[in-house]
Write an enzyme that holds these catalytic residues in place. Structure first.
Site, PDB file in Angstrom:
ATOM      1  N   CYS A 161     -41.905  -5.482 -41.809  1.00 27.66           N
ATOM      2  CA  CYS A 161     -41.655  -6.268 -42.695  1.00 27.66           C
ATOM      3  C   CYS A 161     -42.719  -7.025 -43.518  1.00 27.66           C
ATOM      4  O   CYS A 161     -43.345  -7.708 -43.005  1.00 27.66           O
ATOM      5  CB  CYS A 161     -40.520  -7.130 -42.214  1.00 27.66           C
ATOM      6  N   GLU A 208     -34.579   0.336 -38.772  1.00 25.93           N
ATOM      7  CA  GLU A 208     -34.599  -0.752 -38.121  1.00 25.93           C
ATOM      8  C   GLU A 208     -35.805  -1.637 -38.316  1.00 25.93           C
ATOM      9  O   GLU A 208     -36.813  -1.422 -38.800  1.00 25.93           O
ATOM     10  CB  GLU A 208     -34.875  -0.181 -36.448  1.00 25.93           C
ATOM     11  N   ARG A 251     -33.193  -8.230 -27.025  1.00 28.52           N
ATOM     12  CA  ARG A 251     -34.040  -7.877 -27.997  1.00 28.52           C
ATOM     13  C   ARG A 251     -33.141  -7.738 -29.064  1.00 28.52           C
ATOM     14  O   ARG A 251     -32.240  -6.687 -29.070  1.00 28.52           O
ATOM     15  CB  ARG A 251     -34.607  -6.428 -27.791  1.00 28.52           C
ATOM     16  N   ARG A 253     -32.121  -7.023 -33.107  1.00 27.92           N
ATOM     17  CA  ARG A 253     -33.281  -6.195 -34.053  1.00 27.92           C
ATOM     18  C   ARG A 253     -31.651  -6.067 -35.287  1.00 27.92           C
ATOM     19  O   ARG A 253     -30.500  -5.823 -35.022  1.00 27.92           O
ATOM     20  CB  ARG A 253     -33.700  -4.807 -33.737  1.00 27.92           C
TER      21      ARG A 253
END
Length: 402
Positions: A161, A208, A251, A253
């Site tokens: 990103c 993802e 986690r 995402r």
């Protein structure tokens, strides 16, 4: 029968060497399920062809592997395919393990990090290509992309990103390649995905990214991603998912699934259940080398005390073994502060690389990088495989129907 390890030793497949790109061509060729048409591709492979092992005539055959009689002595060899996919920003193959388990066959992989390439090759018998821009820069024509990247049903990417704006260039102009790749935005790797999508038109995109992608740059980044994918004629579904009921790690995402057939009514799987305890994945006997030093442990406590007094910053906490761990990140190798395991009558310890692999759902037969620091980085950057598998299973049923 020829073993893959024999080929590896014969051609000295070591991705730290400058021949990495050529070795990527060779190992992709060995994985190829059908005839490779591109003459430039075959020319690169021929550099590594030895008449006693691989006859050049086999390059002309669509089913050369039957003649080669190759034994894939790696943990995750190619599988008979129900669908095909490409693995971009591949890391160490988290997407690949999940998709191969579902019957997918990887036909192209790309990963720029040299240590990750080593781990990938050790487990799949394939050296990934390096910088994806070797295939997508504006100097490369659509025809060249079409020839060099195989057709595929699914494009998988856990892409980085990066901040970007359209800089005055509309999405439609960019997708037409009139001038978008000549400005500052060419540095954004998401655009490289779009370039491949524009040319190859896979049936589905499976992406993802970090949890904060939705709010990144006040929402502009996510809006741009959605807009540009839709400009290419794809649907756009997304969901933020926590992995803690599938692996003992919190986690969270962002996952995106985009179909070329916009009539498909895709739904993400319902992932629920009690959080898994960290104690489930801990090794019984751990070498003392993973116990942090007195100096490091005191430093953690001192910084925690100062930060607590000023009301901001890092505060060290020992892991609660009855709960999931905190998110494991790429910097974990430095000091282990994200997850320190308490030990009786001793300083706490870091997780071992194998424990980190388990936190991401990697199988026990997965081969770890020999450098602990590299292994920690790789698992910190990876995906939670059980989440990818569950989403992939919902995607798969539409690929079969197609």
């Amino acid at each position: 029968m020829v073993n893959y390890s024999d080929i590896k030793n014969k051609y000295k497949i070591e991705v730290k060497k400058t021949a990495q790109s050529e070795l990527a061509y060779l190992t992709h060729f060995l994985h190829a399920e059908s005839k490779i048409e591109n003459e430039g591709y075959k020319a690169k492979v021929k550099k590594y062809v030895n008449e006693g092992l691989i006859q050049e005539s086999i390059l002309e055959e669509p089913y050369f592997q039957q003649k080669l009689n190759l034994n894939w002595d790696v943990p995750f060899p190619p599988v008979k395919s129900d669908f095909t996919f490409i693995d971009l920003f591949a890391g160490i193959g988290g997407f690949r393990i999940a998709l191969q388990k579902l019957g997918g066959r990887c036909v192209f992989s790309s990963e720029i990090d040299k240590a990750a390439q080593q781990t990938y090759e050790a487990n799949f018998g394939e050296v990934p290509f390096g910088d994806i821009k070797e295939f997508t820069s504006y100097e490369i024509s659509d025809l060249e992309i079409d020839q060099m990247i195989p057709d595929h049903d699914l494009l998988a990417a856990g892409f980085p990103c990066q901040p970007f704006s359209l800089a005055g260039v509309s999405a439609r102009n960019f997708l037409g390649m009139s001038h978008g790749f000549h400005d500052q935005d060419q540095g954004n790797l998401f655009f490289d995905i779009l370039r491949i999508v524009k040319v190859k038109r896979p049936k589905v995109l499976f992406l993802e990214n970090v949890r904060n992608l939705k709010s990144h740059d006040n929402g502009k980044t996510f809006s741009t991603i959605e807009m540009m994918i839709k400009e290419l004629g794809y649907s756009f579904d997304w969901k933020i998912i926590n992995s803690e009921s599938l692996v003992p790690q919190r986690r969270v995402r962002t996952y995106m699934v985009c179909f070329l057939n916009q009539k498909i009514n895709f739904e993400f799987p319902e992932i629920s259940g009690d959080p898994l305890p960290l104690k489930n994945i801990l090794e019984e006997k751990v070498p003392e080398t993973f116990t942090i030093s007195d100096k490091l442990w005191q430093g953690h406590q001192n910084r925690s005390r100062r930060n607590k007094e000023r009301g901001t910053g890092f505060t060290v906490k020992l892991a609660d073994l009855e709960k999931p761990s905190n998110t494991i990140v790429a910097r974990y190798y430095k000091d282990g502060k994200e997850c320190l395991i308490p030990q009786e009558n001793s300083n706490p310890r870091k997780l071992t690389p194998r424990e980190c692999a388990r936190l991401q759902g990697f199988p026990e037969e997965f081969i770890l990088h020999p450098s602990n620091s590299s292994a920690y980085k790789q698992f910190g950057n990876s995906v939670a495989i059980p989440v990818i598998f569950k989403i992939g299973k919902n995607i798969q049923k539409f690929l079969v129907k197609e």
